[in-house]
Design a protein around this motif. Structure first.
Motif, PDB file in Angstrom:
ATOM      1  N   SER A   1       0.843  -1.188   0.000  1.00 39.40           N
ATOM      2  CA  SER A   1       0.000   0.000   0.000  1.00 39.40           C
ATOM      3  C   SER A   1       0.883   1.245   0.000  1.00 39.40           C
ATOM      4  N   VAL A   2       0.705   2.087  -1.010  1.00 40.14           N
ATOM      5  CA  VAL A   2       1.563   3.262  -1.185  1.00 40.14           C
ATOM      6  C   VAL A   2       0.705   4.471  -1.540  1.00 40.14           C
ATOM      7  N   PRO A   3       1.213   5.686  -1.244  1.00 41.44           N
ATOM      8  CA  PRO A   3       0.478   6.888  -1.675  1.00 41.44           C
ATOM      9  C   PRO A   3       0.515   7.025  -3.196  1.00 41.44           C
ATOM     10  N   ASP A   4      -0.464   7.713  -3.718  1.00 43.29           N
ATOM     11  CA  ASP A   4      -0.508   8.059  -5.128  1.00 43.29           C
ATOM     12  C   ASP A   4       0.341   9.316  -5.330  1.00 43.29           C
ATOM     13  N   PRO A   5       1.385   9.269  -6.161  1.00 44.71           N
ATOM     14  CA  PRO A   5       2.238  10.452  -6.336  1.00 44.71           C
ATOM     15  C   PRO A   5       1.521  11.634  -6.981  1.00 44.71           C
ATOM     16  N   GLY A   6       0.336  11.414  -7.544  1.00 42.51           N
ATOM     17  CA  GLY A   6      -0.400  12.507  -8.153  1.00 42.51           C
ATOM     18  C   GLY A   6      -1.164  13.363  -7.166  1.00 42.51           C
ATOM     19  N   SER A   7      -1.375  12.855  -5.959  1.00 42.44           N
ATOM     20  CA  SER A   7      -2.173  13.566  -4.957  1.00 42.44           C
ATOM     21  C   SER A   7      -1.287  14.291  -3.963  1.00 42.44           C
ATOM     22  N   MET A   8      -1.792  15.385  -3.420  1.00 40.68           N
ATOM     23  CA  MET A   8      -1.162  15.952  -2.233  1.00 40.68           C
ATOM     24  C   MET A   8      -1.297  14.951  -1.093  1.00 40.68           C
ATOM     25  N   PHE A   9      -0.467  15.102  -0.064  1.00 40.24           N
ATOM     26  CA  PHE A   9      -0.476  14.165   1.047  1.00 40.24           C
ATOM     27  C   PHE A   9      -1.193  14.779   2.254  1.00 40.24           C
ATOM     28  N   PHE A  10      -1.927  13.919   2.943  1.00 38.65           N
ATOM     29  CA  PHE A  10      -2.699  14.321   4.115  1.00 38.65           C
ATOM     30  C   PHE A  10      -2.495  13.270   5.201  1.00 38.65           C
ATOM     31  N   TYR A  11      -2.536  13.727   6.459  1.00 42.88           N
ATOM     32  CA  TYR A  11      -2.429  12.745   7.534  1.00 42.88           C
ATOM     33  C   TYR A  11      -3.824  12.277   7.915  1.00 42.88           C
ATOM     34  N   GLY A  12      -4.069  10.977   7.702  1.00 37.30           N
ATOM     35  CA  GLY A  12      -5.340  10.351   8.032  1.00 37.30           C
ATOM     36  C   GLY A  12      -5.208   8.863   7.855  1.00 37.30           C
ATOM     37  N   ALA A  13      -6.105   8.087   8.448  1.00 38.29           N
ATOM     38  CA  ALA A  13      -6.020   6.628   8.402  1.00 38.29           C
ATOM     39  C   ALA A  13      -4.680   6.150   8.964  1.00 38.29           C
ATOM     40  N   CYS A  14      -4.166   6.875   9.948  1.00 40.14           N
ATOM     41  CA  CYS A  14      -2.926   6.536  10.673  1.00 40.14           C
ATOM     42  C   CYS A  14      -1.670   6.625   9.810  1.00 40.14           C
ATOM     43  N   ARG A  15      -1.697   7.471   8.784  1.00 37.07           N
ATOM     44  CA  ARG A  15      -0.518   7.589   7.933  1.00 37.07           C
ATOM     45  C   ARG A  15      -0.621   8.879   7.125  1.00 37.07           C
ATOM     46  N   TYR A  16       0.515   9.312   6.566  1.00 38.88           N
ATOM     47  CA  TYR A  16       0.464  10.339   5.529  1.00 38.88           C
ATOM     48  C   TYR A  16       0.200   9.633   4.215  1.00 38.88           C
ATOM     49  N   GLY A  17      -0.847  10.029   3.516  1.00 33.79           N
ATOM     50  CA  GLY A  17      -1.209   9.363   2.284  1.00 33.79           C
ATOM     51  C   GLY A  17      -2.007  10.284   1.388  1.00 33.79           C
ATOM     52  N   SER A  18      -2.705   9.691   0.456  1.00 36.05           N
ATOM     53  CA  SER A  18      -3.372  10.451  -0.593  1.00 36.05           C
ATOM     54  C   SER A  18      -4.780  10.875  -0.184  1.00 36.05           C
ATOM     55  N   GLY A  19      -5.245  11.922  -0.856  1.00 40.78           N
ATOM     56  CA  GLY A  19      -6.605  12.396  -0.655  1.00 40.78           C
ATOM     57  C   GLY A  19      -7.187  12.875  -1.965  1.00 40.78           C
ATOM     58  N   VAL A  20      -8.499  12.824  -2.072  1.00 39.94           N
ATOM     59  CA  VAL A  20      -9.180  13.257  -3.275  1.00 39.94           C
ATOM     60  C   VAL A  20     -10.444  13.999  -2.873  1.00 39.94           C
ATOM     61  N   GLU A  21     -10.766  15.023  -3.623  1.00 43.08           N
ATOM     62  CA  GLU A  21     -11.946  15.833  -3.342  1.00 43.08           C
ATOM     63  C   GLU A  21     -13.008  15.546  -4.393  1.00 43.08           C
ATOM     64  N   VAL A  22     -14.134  14.967  -3.953  1.00 46.29           N
ATOM     65  CA  VAL A  22     -15.275  14.754  -4.838  1.00 46.29           C
ATOM     66  C   VAL A  22     -16.166  15.982  -4.712  1.00 46.29           C
ATOM     67  N   PRO A  23     -16.352  16.737  -5.792  1.00 48.71           N
ATOM     68  CA  PRO A  23     -17.095  17.996  -5.686  1.00 48.71           C
ATOM     69  C   PRO A  23     -18.462  17.820  -5.042  1.00 48.71           C
ATOM     70  N   ALA A  24     -18.766  18.729  -4.124  1.00 50.11           N
ATOM     71  CA  ALA A  24     -20.034  18.700  -3.400  1.00 50.11           C
ATOM     72  C   ALA A  24     -20.897  19.881  -3.833  1.00 50.11           C
ATOM     73  N   PRO A  25     -22.203  19.737  -3.799  1.00 47.07           N
ATOM     74  CA  PRO A  25     -23.069  20.845  -4.214  1.00 47.07           C
ATOM     75  C   PRO A  25     -22.936  22.071  -3.326  1.00 47.07           C
ATOM     76  N   ASP A  26     -22.446  21.884  -2.100  1.00 39.79           N
ATOM     77  CA  ASP A  26     -22.305  23.003  -1.176  1.00 39.79           C
ATOM     78  C   ASP A  26     -20.849  23.297  -0.840  1.00 39.79           C
ATOM     79  N   GLN A  27     -19.933  22.987  -1.759  1.00 39.92           N
ATOM     80  CA  GLN A  27     -18.523  23.218  -1.482  1.00 39.92           C
ATOM     81  C   GLN A  27     -18.195  24.714  -1.374  1.00 39.92           C
ATOM     82  N   ASP A  28     -19.148  25.544  -1.703  1.00 40.46           N
ATOM     83  CA  ASP A  28     -18.985  26.985  -1.540  1.00 40.46           C
ATOM     84  C   ASP A  28     -18.722  27.368  -0.092  1.00 40.46           C
ATOM     85  N   ILE A  29     -19.127  26.518   0.853  1.00 40.86           N
ATOM     86  CA  ILE A  29     -18.944  26.880   2.267  1.00 40.86           C
ATOM     87  C   ILE A  29     -17.470  26.954   2.645  1.00 40.86           C
TER      88      ILE A  29
END
Length: 367
Positions: free
Chosen positions: A105-133
């Motif tokens: 299990s490795v991070p995706d080099p295309g993503s910025m890294f975030f600390y979560g799930a007990c490790r620094y790894g990948s994250g992705v943003e799925v657009p939300a209808p209220d992401q304006d907040i």
């Protein structure tokens, strides 16, 4: 506490780990790069259905999978060794994920890294209808300060992030209320300012006149190592000491705070909700506003002797246990407490639930 732990153990989604093939029919081909990609990276991408597509060059690999939401999806290799594939539709908002390459299990080099799930790894943003907040807008912005504070009880220097609202750094004697905001299990003090976009949520609310300006303090909520699945063994006392006897006095001494119970709140997501509940039950003299985001409930009898309690806020995603939250708040209201519930529609135990929860709670605090 047994009932509580049955539902609120982790800040990451709890799902059976499955393996899914990429044989999706009629995938909508309108994929766009995620907003949290590394600069210049085209992948991962997200389409209008919420599917996440990733791509990596690994010519010597035997198999590659996208691991997101507790499910693994097979990627397909082309003649150049480029692996590509996508997930099933995901809920709107932020998601942790990783790649599995020949079992590693490795991070995706295309993503910025975030600390979560007990490790620094990948994250992705799925657009939300209220992401304006949490959008970055042309409004006055506050500052996020990284601080180190001495902790005699842990014999260490500990880190916290402190959001100060727009106008704080101007020459003014104005003092501000404070929200102590906790992350979830397998996350840390970077989670709210990065994944949670707490500062942008506040900037926008203040600019719209919907929230009173206040300071937010975010620190690491673990003082002892807990193995995965062992949260029942977590002892709140060491962190309670760090928070109430060390961090709060440090913040009050170094920032322009209204240093009293009436102007102090505590809230947290998942495990941070658990910490919030336990500390507010142990130290009802410290905080006057309580917030639990996917992190348990209060019963009227638990807080019947809490003096100057101004608000109890309880929230969760609509895919979690909304009836339990609504019923708990109804019981509190019937007992005479100022209590509010919030249900994040279409989300589960994930960060968009908690972004929305902060957005709602912030409009109720210190009014």
């Amino acid at each position: 506490m047994k009932l509580f732990f049955r539902f609120f153990l982790f800040a990451i989604p709890i799902a059976t780990v499955l393996c899914a093939s990429q044989s999706f029919a009629q995938v909508v081909e309108d994929f766009k790069p995620s907003s949290v990609n590394q600069p210049g990276s085209e992948f991962p991408q997200v389409n209008s259905e919420g599917r996440v597509r990733t791509q990596i060059l690994a010519p010597d690999a035997n198999y590659v999978q996208l691991d997101i939401g507790g499910v693994k999806y097979d990627l397909t290799k082309d003649e150049n060794g480029l692996w590509t594939g996508e997930s099933a539709p995901q809920d709107p908002g932020f998601h942790y994920y990783q790649l599995n390459i020949d079992g590693a299990s490795v991070p995706d080099p295309g993503s910025m890294f975030f600390y979560g799930a007990c490790r620094y790894g990948s994250g992705v943003e799925v657009p939300a209808p209220d992401q304006d907040i949490f959008a970055l807008k042309e409004v006055s912005h506050g500052q996020v300060h990284e601080i180190l504070f001495p902790s005699e009880s842990t014999n260490s220097q500990r880190r916290a992030f402190v959001y100060t609202p727009p106008g704080y750094d101007q020459e003014s004697p104005e003092q501000y209320p404070v929200l102590y905001l906790q992350h979830g299990y397998c996350e840390n003090e970077t989670s709210w300012p990065r994944q949670g976009r707490a500062n942008l949520i506040m900037d926008n609310l203040i600019a719209e006149g919907k929230a009173k300006p206040f300071i937010i303090v975010m620190t690491y909520g673990m003082t002892n190592d807990i193995e995965f699945g062992g949260l029942r063994n977590f002892d709140i006392k060491p962190f309670e000491t760090v928070l109430t006897d060390e961090l709060i006095p440090f913040v009050d001494a170094n920032f322009r705070t209204l240093a009293n119970q009436e102007n102090r709140a505590m809230a947290g997501l998942s495990m941070g909700g658990m910490e919030t509940k336990m500390i507010t039950l142990n130290r009802p003299d410290v905080f006057s506003y309580y917030g639990l985001f996917s992190g348990g409930i209060y019963k009227p009898e638990e807080i019947e002797d809490h003096k100057n309690l101004k608000l109890v806020f309880i929230s969760c995603g609509s895919k979690e246990h909304p009836d339990g939250v609504k019923n708990a708040v109804t019981n509190l209201q019937q007992a005479g407490f100022n209590a509010e519930s919030y249900i994040s529609e279409g989300t589960a135990h994930e960060f968009h639930t908690w972004r929305r929860s902060l957005h709602q709670l912030a409009q109720l605090l210190f009014k």
